[in-house]
Design an enzyme around this catalytic site. Sequence first.
Site, short mmCIF file in Angstrom:
data_model
loop_
_atom_site.label_atom_id
_atom_site.label_comp_id
_atom_site.label_asym_id
_atom_site.label_seq_id
_atom_site.Cartn_x
_atom_site.Cartn_y
_atom_site.Cartn_z
N TYR A 274 -23.36 24.71 -2.84
CA TYR A 274 -24.03 23.54 -2.26
C TYR A 274 -24.80 22.77 -3.34
O TYR A 274 -24.71 21.54 -3.43
CB TYR A 274 -24.98 23.99 -1.15
CG TYR A 274 -25.64 22.85 -0.40
CD1 TYR A 274 -24.97 22.20 0.63
CD2 TYR A 274 -26.92 22.44 -0.72
CE1 TYR A 274 -25.57 21.16 1.32
CE2 TYR A 274 -27.53 21.40 -0.03
CZ TYR A 274 -26.85 20.76 1.00
OH TYR A 274 -27.46 19.73 1.68
N SER B 22 -29.17 15.42 -1.76
CA SER B 22 -30.07 16.47 -1.31
C SER B 22 -31.14 16.66 -2.37
O SER B 22 -30.96 16.27 -3.53
CB SER B 22 -29.29 17.78 -1.13
OG SER B 22 -30.16 18.89 -0.95
#
Length: 252
Positions: free
Chosen positions: A157, A144
């Site tokens: 996350y 990400s």
Amino acid sequence: MHSLFDLTGKTALVTGARTGLGQGLALALAEAGADIAAIGSSPMPETERLIRDTGRRFHAQEVDLSRPFDAEQHLAAAVSVLGGVDILVNNAGIIRRADLLDVQAEDWDAVMDVNLRSAFFLSQAAARHMIATGRAGRIVNIASMLSLEGGVRVPAYAASKHGVAGLTKAMANELAAKAITVNAIAPGYMDTDNTEALRRDPERQAQILARIPTGRWGLPADLATAILFFAAPASSYVTGTVLPVDGGWMVR
């Protein structure tokens, strides 16, 4: 040039393939000739239809990656049906949004288990299989842009995706001599279920789009060229790389 990205005769195992990025990644690999083994937390009839429409074989397993699971068993199940696994795509991921001071232990653990723990143990099982069968394997992790940034209200996350980037490099170091490459794709803001809350917030959406040089959210199809590059037989000298696919977000 087409032969450089031809995956005919290969089999790819893709996690989180029911919708969104995982479905798009599986479809791109199938269109290049690979049969698809898919892991998801629930049935995925749409993904099966899309893959079978390309003429490729498809095998699905329902696995809750937020709970303890036997990676070797699920890898073996895919091998028993499709004959082997040449490519592993660790795409499954979840996100839990909360202010730092309000994060709950169960949410932290669930994010780490799905995003990082499952990627490691599936990679370990796949690498063992690839080495034992003499395959020039490909492992592709979905990282990400929060593998490179801190983000806001997503500490678990961000930590998990930083972990995915580090794991990619660590595995690349150990597996290169075994003819297995390990790379990662770092998507930017993508139009998926994980970003629905952001896209429904007019103020936040405007802020995000204002920073993306291309001026739009990414789509699953935008990752097709990246996954084919990393999965390609001709990419054997590329390993340990984290490739942003973010519309220019990181250079703004």
